[in-house]
Design a protein around this motif. Structure first.
Motif, mmCIF file in Angstrom:
data_model
loop_
_atom_site.group_PDB
_atom_site.id
_atom_site.type_symbol
_atom_site.label_atom_id
_atom_site.label_comp_id
_atom_site.label_asym_id
_atom_site.label_seq_id
_atom_site.Cartn_x
_atom_site.Cartn_y
_atom_site.Cartn_z
ATOM 1 N N THR A 126 0.957 -1.309 -0.157
ATOM 2 C CA THR A 126 -0.045 0.161 -0.013
ATOM 3 C C THR A 126 0.739 1.316 -0.050
ATOM 4 O O THR A 126 0.546 2.123 -0.753
ATOM 5 C CB THR A 126 -0.822 0.060 1.327
ATOM 6 N N ASP A 136 -0.177 -4.897 -9.767
ATOM 7 C CA ASP A 136 -1.784 -5.196 -9.946
ATOM 8 C C ASP A 136 -1.609 -6.209 -11.426
ATOM 9 O O ASP A 136 -2.632 -6.919 -11.409
ATOM 10 C CB ASP A 136 -2.632 -3.784 -10.173
ATOM 11 N N ARG A 153 -4.423 -2.066 0.263
ATOM 12 C CA ARG A 153 -5.780 -1.309 0.971
ATOM 13 C C ARG A 153 -6.080 -0.287 -0.105
ATOM 14 O O ARG A 153 -5.517 0.677 0.178
ATOM 15 C CB ARG A 153 -5.364 -1.001 2.287
ATOM 16 N N PRO A 154 -6.958 -0.537 -0.702
ATOM 17 C CA PRO A 154 -7.583 0.634 -1.576
ATOM 18 C C PRO A 154 -8.167 1.866 -0.944
ATOM 19 O O PRO A 154 -8.058 2.815 -1.628
ATOM 20 C CB PRO A 154 -8.792 -0.081 -2.566
ATOM 21 N N GLU A 155 -8.817 1.596 0.255
ATOM 22 C CA GLU A 155 -9.449 2.624 0.857
ATOM 23 C C GLU A 155 -8.536 3.891 1.098
ATOM 24 O O GLU A 155 -9.130 4.994 1.580
ATOM 25 C CB GLU A 155 -10.295 2.365 1.869
ATOM 26 N N THR A 209 -6.740 -7.400 -2.472
ATOM 27 C CA THR A 209 -7.137 -6.103 -1.862
ATOM 28 C C THR A 209 -7.899 -6.377 -0.633
ATOM 29 O O THR A 209 -8.533 -7.358 -0.374
ATOM 30 C CB THR A 209 -8.001 -4.991 -2.590
ATOM 31 N N ARG A 267 -3.671 4.384 -5.885
ATOM 32 C CA ARG A 267 -3.924 3.122 -6.718
ATOM 33 C C ARG A 267 -2.601 2.264 -6.596
ATOM 34 O O ARG A 267 -1.463 3.078 -6.956
ATOM 35 C CB ARG A 267 -3.995 3.760 -8.373
ATOM 36 N N LEU A 268 -3.008 0.984 -6.880
ATOM 37 C CA LEU A 268 -1.771 0.196 -6.934
ATOM 38 C C LEU A 268 -0.995 0.503 -8.340
ATOM 39 O O LEU A 268 -1.545 0.326 -9.382
ATOM 40 C CB LEU A 268 -2.170 -1.174 -6.521
#
Lengths: 149, 149
Positions: A80, A117, A105-107, A130, A111-112
């Motif tokens: 992250t 990804d 953790r996207p929240e 995720t 952006r990965l």
């Protein structure tokens, strides 16, 4: 028989997730020896050499870590916080054909990287998961380390 | 005869250095074709898919970039902004045994990842150069691309 495990987390890229790394590493220890457990240590700092790496040159740190990476049975990376070192370790681990679990953790609003990804495909052993809550991440670690060889 | 060149710079890790990337890529073009010139484009964004990559999946981006990386004659990476993707590309480029020049600005207050700073040794083709002014970076690029094969 315990596995040899390699954990990747940001050090000089930033230590925002250090407490999370500690939870993941403590969980990984249920499945084997974590060669890089110092990455999760509260002593490690982004801005100065501290902890076990304090007395080593960067070449010594790099070479030691590459030996560990080539020897390990599996790699877990928390991806992250953007980190050159974590990306480098994942790239090198791909060449060593290691099973690799990446946790993101996207929240956080990030952006990965497309390089991470977009890496998984049927011909390699990298997976990206995720998650939101820590327990989800630990469950992914359990599933990954229970099955990889 | 122009070389095929691969430039690495942060995209999703953050675009603070985008203007600098553009200067480096424009300079690299004096020596060959820069396969990844879109990395330096002002259109590229950290937070949304824009520019040439907007219509591609991350797997397509990754696989295209790995083909370019394996085909290229040399790699130049600006490594000041921490980036998983840049670290990954450097790790994969090491596996491909490519000549790699890494450029870093210490006065930003950041410390360079030990995985990058500690990578160079007589058995590989990676070099790390620190700089302050852009022209120093361009001079390092000239020296690197004039000699690497």
């Amino acid at each position: 028989m315990g596995k040899s495990l390699y954990f990747c987390g940001s050090i000089r890229g930033g230590r925002d997730d250090a407490a999370l790394y500690l939870k993941i590493v403590e969980h990984m220890k249920l499945y084997g020896k974590v060669l890089t457990e110092h990455v999760a240590s509260p002593e490690m700092s982004a801005s100065e050499s501290t902890g076990v790496d304090a007395s080593l040159t960067t070449a010594e740190i790099h070479d030691r870590d590459m030996i560990w990476l080539s020897d390990c049975d599996a790699v877990v990376a928390e991806v992250t916080v953007p980190s050159l070192g974590v990306g480098y370790e994942i790239g090198r681990a791909m060449n060593f054909n290691k099973p690799i679990l990446c946790l993101f953790r996207p929240e956080t609003g990030r952006r990965l990287s497309a390089m991470i990804d977009g890496a998984p495909n049927p011909s390699n052993k990298i997976t990206v998961k995720t998650y939101t809550e820590v327990q989800e991440a630990l469950n992914y670690v359990t599933a990954f380390l229970s099955t990889c060889s």
